[in-house]
Scaffold this active site. Structure first.
Site, PDB file in Angstrom:
ATOM      1  N   GLU A  81       0.779  -1.233   0.000  1.00 36.16           N
ATOM      2  CA  GLU A  81       0.000   0.000   0.000  1.00 36.16           C
ATOM      3  C   GLU A  81       0.813   1.287   0.000  1.00 36.16           C
ATOM      4  O   GLU A  81       0.311   2.325  -0.410  1.00 36.16           O
ATOM      5  CB  GLU A  81      -0.935   0.001   1.225  1.00 36.16           C
ATOM      6  N   SER A 343     -33.883 -48.182  25.783  1.00 36.59           N
ATOM      7  CA  SER A 343     -33.336 -48.890  26.951  1.00 36.59           C
ATOM      8  C   SER A 343     -32.180 -48.172  27.629  1.00 36.59           C
ATOM      9  O   SER A 343     -31.580 -48.728  28.558  1.00 36.59           O
ATOM     10  CB  SER A 343     -32.871 -50.288  26.525  1.00 36.59           C
TER      11      SER A 343
END
Length: 725
Positions: A81, A343
């Site tokens: 940049e 169960s």
């Protein structure tokens, strides 16, 4: 036209010079570190990001302080940049001249000439890209430079720059797009990140991967030019593949993320660290998806898995469905869905029975039973439709026989059992008369998480505690809900392959290479399958079925949830063998007659050593077998596993060190010395005289056990084969 533009540029530069001199007098404070409210990150136990809890405004963070910004990332930012960042006062005249020339040559705006400081000014005060806005950015940049160091400006920029969609800041981009901590960035990854702020929405599209790579490589070359990386590093990083996470956000444990988001207090921090083992989470999710794919022809379309660490109840894995984004209502959370547990409640009924004076050696009838209901007489049956006469409580629980469980429930009383189940965290809100004796067979509705917590309590000596979802979570105080000795007896039954023999056959997939307690469950019409079990270290709970409650085609807990439970249990232990919780005080072991359950006498042909709560063992001698004319006792030494002529097949999905056979023998009387031999060679991993583990290898083998006891010397042997797969 060109002359007018140059004059305009000169005038702007003159105004900037005057503005720079006046900036000393401008009031205001430099921007502060941090996002304020911002997003929250949900992290795995090792710090990897699993999810983002989005702020309505923006997704950001974590904030990287100047000292936390790795040099390679700072170098990439400058190269991408603002190559003269450390030299200019906030505005770069050379960059402005270059941009003006490029724009004039192109006949449109192709370059803005903005410095990093000017871009920060725009991020702090967003505005349309006009000449006036550009002048304000330049003035603000000069103002920032007079009040902040270059390091502070770079910190602000990297934490506020856009990285695509809702992502703000290099911290969020690094963790979400690359899945790693910023401190572990390579030059190629740093350059990839800093390629994005220029045009993140476009560069992140899959169609523009080549363009993104070109931008990354350009930044890498600039980093080499300014000396940030050397020539060798440049070549390596140029050759590195471009890797971006396919789906940022709720990619891992999405159901858990949603659960935690709903529970988080307002003052929770920015980063929420869970206990999730991310590798385990991902592998368990893959296993669940594959299991549903293989079972689709039987109507099995969904699965859920939860893994708890028993020592602190930390949730290590939470798989709510086979595919969060897939069909079959994948966004429903199977860990929290209320279903009939079949169960899986039986162990708690039997544990309570032991506390009330029943024993595992006691006999109970597995015979037809008629129960009066509002609709008439209900005649329940065992899973296979058979009845076996009198069986021990150990056999009844191990083989999950329905008729003995109902008789036991009737003897205890539904109210007492319901109170125990609620104490174990099971949310069963109805009155006892609503459930009736059917509660023993799972006619109430509970969640997989509730069952996992209850089974973890069994593993922890009856001490119940809620699951821990994230670190620092406020927790309810643990409570003692059951007798520790009774819990350990139940765990012993649930790990007893011989006790499972009546209902499941010997050596089923529930038998692991190490001791583990496990119970399956199947609801009516095969709508739900469950398999839940534990070692001392972990509890693994699995549910499979359909969220629509559509029945599966004859799929039981053993065949439906069982295989997935086995895979996850093996996975969670890795290369480490599991074991059962240690035996607590208050347990004794006595020899009993297998036919009567009473204390064994000299005439009893079949005996076994059974565990009892201290002081609750049988006192009377067996009434069935007198001394005179008694059937001859069985041999004093018996090899239980491997059986002579047995054939074993190696599992191609397991590592070699986990292809283990549990060798077991039984002896009457005191064993003084024992030696195990395989193909004539002594076996080392047999610390117990009558139990040990054998790593299987393909071929034909003979195992020999020689024992010296108080009766003298005995020897047993068996031949077995191992098939390579």
């Amino acid at each position: 036209m060109k002359r007018i533009t140059l004059w305009a540029l000169a005038a702007c530069l003159g105004l900037l010079a005057v503005a720079w001199a006046a900036l000393w007098l401008w009031p205001g404070a430099a921007p502060q570190a941090g996002y304020g409210r911002g997003d929250r990150l949900l992290l795995a136990a090792d710090g990897r990001v699993m999810a983002l809890f989005a702020d309505p405004r923006v997704r950001c963070g974590p904030w990287l302080a100047a000292d936390d910004i790795p040099p390679v990332l700072a170098a990439a930012a400058v190269a991408a940049e603002d190559k003269r960042f450390h030299a200019h006062p906030g505005v770069d005249p050379l960059a402005l001249l270059r941009a003006t020339a490029q724009n004039i040559g192109a006949g449109r705006v192709v370059s803005g000439g903005s410095t990093i400081t000017m871009q920060l000014a725009r991020l702090l005060e967003p505005a349309n890209r006009t000449l006036g806005a550009k002048l304000r950015e330049a003035c603000t940049a000069l103002w920032l430079e007079r009040r902040m160091t270059k390091a502070a400006i770079l910190e602000q920029y990297l934490n506020r720059a856009p990285f695509g969609g809702p992502l703000v800041g290099a911290g969020a981009a690094c963790r979400v797009l690359l899945g790693k901590d910023p401190q572990r960035l390579t030059p190629a990854e740093a350059a990839l990140l800093m390629a994005l702020p220029q045009d993140p929405a476009r560069l992140l599209r899959k169609a523009n991967r080549d363009r993104l790579k070109d931008r990354r490589d350009l930044i890498l070359r600039r980093m080499a030019q300014d000396g940030s990386i050397d020539a060798d590093a440049l070549e390596r990083n140029l050759a590195a593949p471009l890797k971006i996470a396919a789906r940022p956000g709720l990619a891992d444990a999405p159901h858990l993320a949603r659960r935690i988001k709903g529970l988080l207090p307002q003052n929770a921090g920015h980063e929420i660290k869970t206990y999730i083992d991310l590798d385990l989470q991902r592998q368990a999710a893959e296993l669940a998806a594959e299991h549903c794919r293989l079972g689709a022809n039987l109507g099995l379309r969904q699965a859920a898995v939860v893994v708890l660490r028993n020592s602190d109840r930390a949730v290590l894995a939470w798989v709510g469905s086979a595919d969060f984004d897939g069909p079959w209502a994948g966004q429903v959370d199977g860990v929290l869905a209320k279903r009939q547990p079949g169960s899986t409640l039986k162990p708690f009924v039997y544990g309570l029975a032991l506390e009330k004076g029943y024993t595992l050696a006691g006999m109970i009838a597995d015979e037809p039973l008629g129960l009066q209901t509002a609709g008439g007489v209900f005649r329940p049956v065992d899973y296979d439709g058979k009845s076996r006469g009198d069986v021990t409580l150990r056999q009844a629980l191990g083989s999950s026989l329905n008729l003995p469980a109902l008789r036991l429930m009737r003897g205890l009383g539904v109210e007492l059992v319901l109170e125990r189940l609620r104490g174990l965290g099971l949310d069963l809100p109805r009155r006892a008369d609503h459930y009736g004796l059917g509660l023993a067979l799972g006619n109430g509705e509970v969640t997989l998480l509730e069952l996992a917590q209850a089974y973890a309590a069994l593993a922890d000596g009856g001490r119940w505690a809620p699951a821990r979802l994230w670190q620092g979570q406020e927790q309810a105080k643990p409570r003692q809900t059951a007798d520790p000795a009774a819990c350990r007896l139940i765990a012993d039954v649930m790990s007893d392959d011989e006790a499972r023999g009546l209902g499941f056959g010997r050596h089923s997939l529930l038998e692991l290479p190490f001791p583990a307690a496990v119970k399956t469950g199947t609801s009516q019409h095969f709508k739900d399958n469950w398999c839940i079990g534990f070692t001392r270290q972990y509890t693994v709970a699995v549910w499979v079925g359909n969220f629509s409650a559509q029945p599966m085609a004859g799929v039981s807990g053993l065949s439906g949830a069982g295989p997935l439970w086995r895979q996850v249990m093996m996975l969670v232990h890795g290369s480490r063998s599991g074991d059962l919780p240690p035996w607590p005080a208050g347990v004794e072991r006595l020899r009993v007659c297998c036919d009567s359950g009473a204390a064994a006498g000299p005439g009893c042909p079949n005996t076994r050593l059974e565990y009892f709560l201290a002081g609750k063992g049988p006192e009377a001698r067996c009434p069935l077998h007198g001394q005179a004319g008694a059937v001859a006792a069985r041999p004093r030494l018996e090899l239980l596993a491997p059986a002579d002529g047995a054939v074993y097949a190696l599992d191609p999905g397991l590592p070699a060190q986990l292809q283990i056979l549990a060798c077991r023998a039984r002896a009457e009387g005191k064993v003084i010395q024992a030696s195990w031999l395989l193909n004539g060679k002594p076996l080392e991993d047999f610390t117990d005289h009558l139990n040990g583990r054998l790593v299987l290898e393909p071929g034909n083998h003979e195992i020999v056990l020689r024992v010296r006891g108080d009766w003298g010397d005995s020897e047993v042997r068996a031949g077995f084969s191992v098939l390579a797969m």
